[in-house]
Design a protein around this motif. Sequence first.
Motif, PDB file in Angstrom:
ATOM      1  N   PHE A 188     -16.742 -24.066   4.286  1.00  0.00           N
ATOM      2  CA  PHE A 188     -15.725 -24.587   5.171  1.00  0.00           C
ATOM      3  C   PHE A 188     -14.347 -24.276   4.887  1.00  0.00           C
ATOM      4  CE2 PHE A 188     -16.008 -28.096   2.575  1.00  0.00           C
ATOM      5  CZ  PHE A 188     -14.919 -28.635   2.070  1.00  0.00           C
ATOM      6  N   LEU A 189     -14.380 -24.055   3.266  1.00  0.00           N
ATOM      7  CA  LEU A 189     -12.989 -24.242   2.685  1.00  0.00           C
ATOM      8  C   LEU A 189     -12.062 -22.843   3.034  1.00  0.00           C
ATOM      9  CD1 LEU A 189     -13.818 -25.330  -0.730  1.00  0.00           C
ATOM     10  CD2 LEU A 189     -12.219 -26.516   1.069  1.00  0.00           C
ATOM     11  N   SER A 197     -11.170 -20.914   5.258  1.00  0.00           N
ATOM     12  CA  SER A 197     -11.361 -19.680   6.044  1.00  0.00           C
ATOM     13  C   SER A 197     -10.294 -19.200   6.816  1.00  0.00           C
ATOM     14  CB  SER A 197     -12.836 -19.939   6.651  1.00  0.00           C
ATOM     15  OG  SER A 197     -12.494 -21.023   7.672  1.00  0.00           O
ATOM     16  N   ARG A 198      -9.636 -20.213   7.197  1.00  0.00           N
ATOM     17  CA  ARG A 198      -8.516 -19.645   7.940  1.00  0.00           C
ATOM     18  C   ARG A 198      -7.362 -19.161   7.364  1.00  0.00           C
ATOM     19  NH1 ARG A 198      -8.118 -22.598  12.902  1.00  0.00           N
ATOM     20  NH2 ARG A 198     -10.440 -23.627  13.136  1.00  0.00           N
ATOM     21  N   PHE A 199      -7.364 -19.040   6.113  1.00  0.00           N
ATOM     22  CA  PHE A 199      -6.078 -18.565   5.470  1.00  0.00           C
ATOM     23  C   PHE A 199      -6.480 -17.172   4.768  1.00  0.00           C
ATOM     24  CE2 PHE A 199      -4.669 -22.525   6.097  1.00  0.00           C
ATOM     25  CZ  PHE A 199      -3.325 -22.497   6.675  1.00  0.00           C
ATOM     26  N   VAL A 203      -1.496 -12.555   2.715  1.00  0.00           N
ATOM     27  CA  VAL A 203      -0.853 -11.546   3.687  1.00  0.00           C
ATOM     28  C   VAL A 203      -0.214 -10.561   2.797  1.00  0.00           C
ATOM     29  CG1 VAL A 203       1.073 -11.447   5.270  1.00  0.00           C
ATOM     30  CG2 VAL A 203      -0.486 -13.636   5.170  1.00  0.00           C
ATOM     31  N   TYR A 237      -1.447 -27.366   9.693  1.00  0.00           N
ATOM     32  CA  TYR A 237      -0.983 -26.589   8.883  1.00  0.00           C
ATOM     33  C   TYR A 237      -0.933 -25.082   9.122  1.00  0.00           C
ATOM     34  CZ  TYR A 237       0.349 -24.672   4.118  1.00  0.00           C
ATOM     35  OH  TYR A 237       0.965 -24.121   3.286  1.00  0.00           O
ATOM     36  N   GLY A 238       0.167 -24.416   9.167  1.00  0.00           N
ATOM     37  CA  GLY A 238      -0.053 -23.123   9.745  1.00  0.00           C
ATOM     38  C   GLY A 238       0.245 -23.159  11.193  1.00  0.00           C
ATOM     39  N   SER A 257       4.108 -16.605   4.887  1.00  0.00           N
ATOM     40  CA  SER A 257       2.686 -15.991   4.812  1.00  0.00           C
ATOM     41  C   SER A 257       1.812 -17.100   4.937  1.00  0.00           C
ATOM     42  CB  SER A 257       2.718 -15.728   3.309  1.00  0.00           C
ATOM     43  OG  SER A 257       2.771 -16.846   2.471  1.00  0.00           O
ATOM     44  N   THR A 258       2.031 -18.485   5.100  1.00  0.00           N
ATOM     45  CA  THR A 258       0.917 -19.530   5.368  1.00  0.00           C
ATOM     46  C   THR A 258       0.675 -19.792   6.831  1.00  0.00           C
ATOM     47  OG1 THR A 258       2.525 -21.234   5.202  1.00  0.00           O
ATOM     48  CG2 THR A 258       1.300 -20.787   3.158  1.00  0.00           C
ATOM     49  N   LEU A 288      -0.615 -19.241  10.594  1.00  0.00           N
ATOM     50  CA  LEU A 288      -1.993 -18.879  11.172  1.00  0.00           C
ATOM     51  C   LEU A 288      -2.007 -17.551  12.093  1.00  0.00           C
ATOM     52  CD1 LEU A 288      -3.621 -22.250  11.837  1.00  0.00           C
ATOM     53  CD2 LEU A 288      -4.418 -20.455   9.992  1.00  0.00           C
ATOM     54  N   PHE A 289      -2.740 -16.689  11.683  1.00  0.00           N
ATOM     55  CA  PHE A 289      -2.684 -15.510  12.747  1.00  0.00           C
ATOM     56  C   PHE A 289      -3.630 -15.988  14.026  1.00  0.00           C
ATOM     57  CE2 PHE A 289      -2.286 -13.410   8.602  1.00  0.00           C
ATOM     58  CZ  PHE A 289      -1.235 -12.489   9.084  1.00  0.00           C
ATOM     59  N   ARG A 307      -7.202 -16.400  13.787  1.00  0.00           N
ATOM     60  CA  ARG A 307      -7.787 -17.375  12.951  1.00  0.00           C
ATOM     61  C   ARG A 307      -7.242 -18.758  13.705  1.00  0.00           C
ATOM     62  NH1 ARG A 307      -9.878 -15.779   8.102  1.00  0.00           N
ATOM     63  NH2 ARG A 307      -9.821 -13.460   8.170  1.00  0.00           N
ATOM     64  N   GLN A 339      -8.984 -19.865  16.034  1.00  0.00           N
ATOM     65  CA  GLN A 339      -9.955 -20.444  16.929  1.00  0.00           C
ATOM     66  C   GLN A 339     -10.166 -21.843  16.787  1.00  0.00           C
ATOM     67  OE1 GLN A 339     -10.195 -19.008  14.100  1.00  0.00           O
ATOM     68  NE2 GLN A 339     -12.173 -18.998  13.090  1.00  0.00           N
ATOM     69  N   ILE A 340     -10.648 -22.338  17.814  1.00  0.00           N
ATOM     70  CA  ILE A 340     -10.714 -24.023  17.891  1.00  0.00           C
ATOM     71  C   ILE A 340     -11.852 -24.372  16.920  1.00  0.00           C
ATOM     72  CG2 ILE A 340     -11.797 -25.634  19.143  1.00  0.00           C
ATOM     73  CD1 ILE A 340      -9.763 -24.482  21.460  1.00  0.00           C
ATOM     74  N   SER A 341     -11.674 -25.240  16.073  1.00  0.00           N
ATOM     75  CA  SER A 341     -12.915 -25.746  15.134  1.00  0.00           C
ATOM     76  C   SER A 341     -13.432 -26.980  15.530  1.00  0.00           C
ATOM     77  CB  SER A 341     -11.996 -25.904  13.677  1.00  0.00           C
ATOM     78  OG  SER A 341     -11.398 -27.041  13.739  1.00  0.00           O
ATOM     79  N   LYS A 400     -11.413 -33.149   2.480  1.00  0.00           N
ATOM     80  CA  LYS A 400     -11.323 -32.183   3.551  1.00  0.00           C
ATOM     81  C   LYS A 400     -12.789 -32.064   4.042  1.00  0.00           C
ATOM     82  CE  LYS A 400      -8.431 -28.275   3.031  1.00  0.00           C
ATOM     83  NZ  LYS A 400      -8.176 -26.952   2.732  1.00  0.00           N
ATOM     84  N   HIS A 445      -8.645 -29.181  13.091  1.00  0.00           N
ATOM     85  CA  HIS A 445      -7.856 -27.865  12.997  1.00  0.00           C
ATOM     86  C   HIS A 445      -7.483 -27.628  14.454  1.00  0.00           C
ATOM     87  CE1 HIS A 445      -8.622 -27.837   8.636  1.00  0.00           C
ATOM     88  NE2 HIS A 445      -7.170 -27.971   8.674  1.00  0.00           N
ATOM     89  N   MET A 446      -6.182 -27.069  14.718  1.00  0.00           N
ATOM     90  CA  MET A 446      -5.800 -26.676  15.997  1.00  0.00           C
ATOM     91  C   MET A 446      -6.184 -27.148  17.348  1.00  0.00           C
ATOM     92  SD  MET A 446      -4.148 -24.088  15.182  1.00  0.00           S
ATOM     93  CE  MET A 446      -3.705 -23.437  16.827  1.00  0.00           C
TER      94      MET A 446
END
Lengths: 96, 475
Positions: free
Chosen positions: A53-54, A56-58, A61, B195-196, B238-239, B241-242, B245, B247-249, B382, B458-459
């Motif tokens: 799960f770690l 993966s969003r980042f 760049v 975050y992001g 750079s942190t 979120l695109f 990425r 997408q709903i978690s 986490k 997240h999100m």
Amino acid sequence: MGIDDKEIEKLAKLSRIKITDAEKKKLSKDIENIFEYVSEIQEISSNLQDDNFLNSRFVNVMREDGEPHKSGIYTEKILKEAPDIEDNYIRVKKIL
Amino acid sequence: MIDIKKLDIKMANKHLIDGDFSAVELAENCIKNIQEKNLKINAYLEIYDDILKKAAEADDKIKNKKDISILTGIPLALKDNILYQGKRVTAGSKILENYTATYDATVIKKLKEEGAVFIGRTNLDEFAMGSSTENSAYGVTKNPYDMERVAGGSSGGSAAAVAFGGALAALGSDTGGSVRQPASFCGVVGLKPTYGAVSRYGLIAMGSSLDQIGPIGKTISDVEIIFNAIEGNDKMDSTSLFENRRQISGKDIEEKSIGIPSDFINDGIDKDIFENFNDSIKKLKSLGYKIKEITLPNIKHSLAVYYIIMPAEASTNLARFDGVRYGLRKEGADMIGDYFETREAGFGIEVKRRIMLGTHILSSGYYDAYYNKANAVRNVIKYDFYKAFSEVSAIITPTTPAPAFKIDEKSNPLSMYLADIFTVPVNLTGMPAISIPSGIVARGKAKLPVGLQIIAPHMREDILFNIGRDFLAEK
């Protein structure tokens, strides 16, 4: 673990901060207390079986070099904030 | 006479469009409140000199129905660590006392495009390091509900400004609770986004893996409107979120299930806060929510992990203040002497403490045992949250373990750090959380607001807004 005067002086030096004797006393006591508090993490098991799960969003760049802005367009604005300048340079004391 | 304290953004927008009052009149009313209250409360460090000009520009847009949004003409306050080009930005520090921002933060750029009117910059703990604004080099911000107490921190000025009607809403920043805790102390709503989710370009950095800009407002919908305006990918951060990425978690679980980490909450919490929290649980049950006990076995280590990672990152970020390129310079005997003199004169004691602590943690011999270990434990925390979110769609806690404390009450740094016990874990996980007003507790004659914190995967800010709206009975 105690943080003595010598240790605090070393930290202040590494941090590039001049501290007074009064501050030295207070800071060494505070930092020792905080450090003691955070040391509890030494006791925790941090072995994760499932770490998929770690992060993966980042993603890192990266970009190609290129398309620089026109030279000098920010110079004046940025140098205005510098404490000491000469022409288009920031002036500091001699290093060598 | 417009009553700013009773006006939300949607209503203000409707009145502006209908021509009931102008953006200039709206701004004038904020200024009037500030003139009456700010001398005592010290929420604002500066009122900008171009407010009425900007408000008149918004009025033109509204009149011509050109490029308008719901935020056009809406007066907002800015935490004084967000860069607004051409304006002074101090981060509450002497080291930046005369600094003028050379560019706009992305959030400022976006809000300018919406036509928002910036009223001024608000007080904070120096470099956002603190929970009370007592660490500001420019004096403490007092709580609008009781002048003997703090407004919270570090975004204390922003929360107080919204509470006393000095702006309709405000921006803050949240590294360990700095939006949510003052929002709770001042009886307003404060959001720490994922975050992001919001670009941090132009936010003066403290702990870069934790910092996030967030809105403070009187209602859920005010906070949501500002969040929608400022979020989005930004190539300058750079942190950030695109889109792909974002997408709903979280699994598809029943929307109306809420988890409570009881083990964690019962420990060392104020009696009135505990009672208030139990009332909130009852209220949510009556609204049809299913309340479930959950365990977050490692959450109790959050504060220890935070006080390793944050000072390590802060000591690195604050290395840039060297008296060479911008800010204060104090002359020393030689070049390196300039650094020592500048940082001695420019930084307050809490900033020095965190820089030195971070330097200690990052020094050889401690780096592995503390910094790396803290990051490993951060991942364990986490993971606990991820697991919990497979059973519930949100987690609630009180925002703070006690209501607003008295000025000078917390003289030892650790006791101050404990004020963030419930908010810090969220920053470690990067998840979004909101503080909403959940009632009032009495302290002598003073009636002090307290807050309920809601945390989502997240999100999933949408979950926070939905539960918040239900709880506050907002349409």
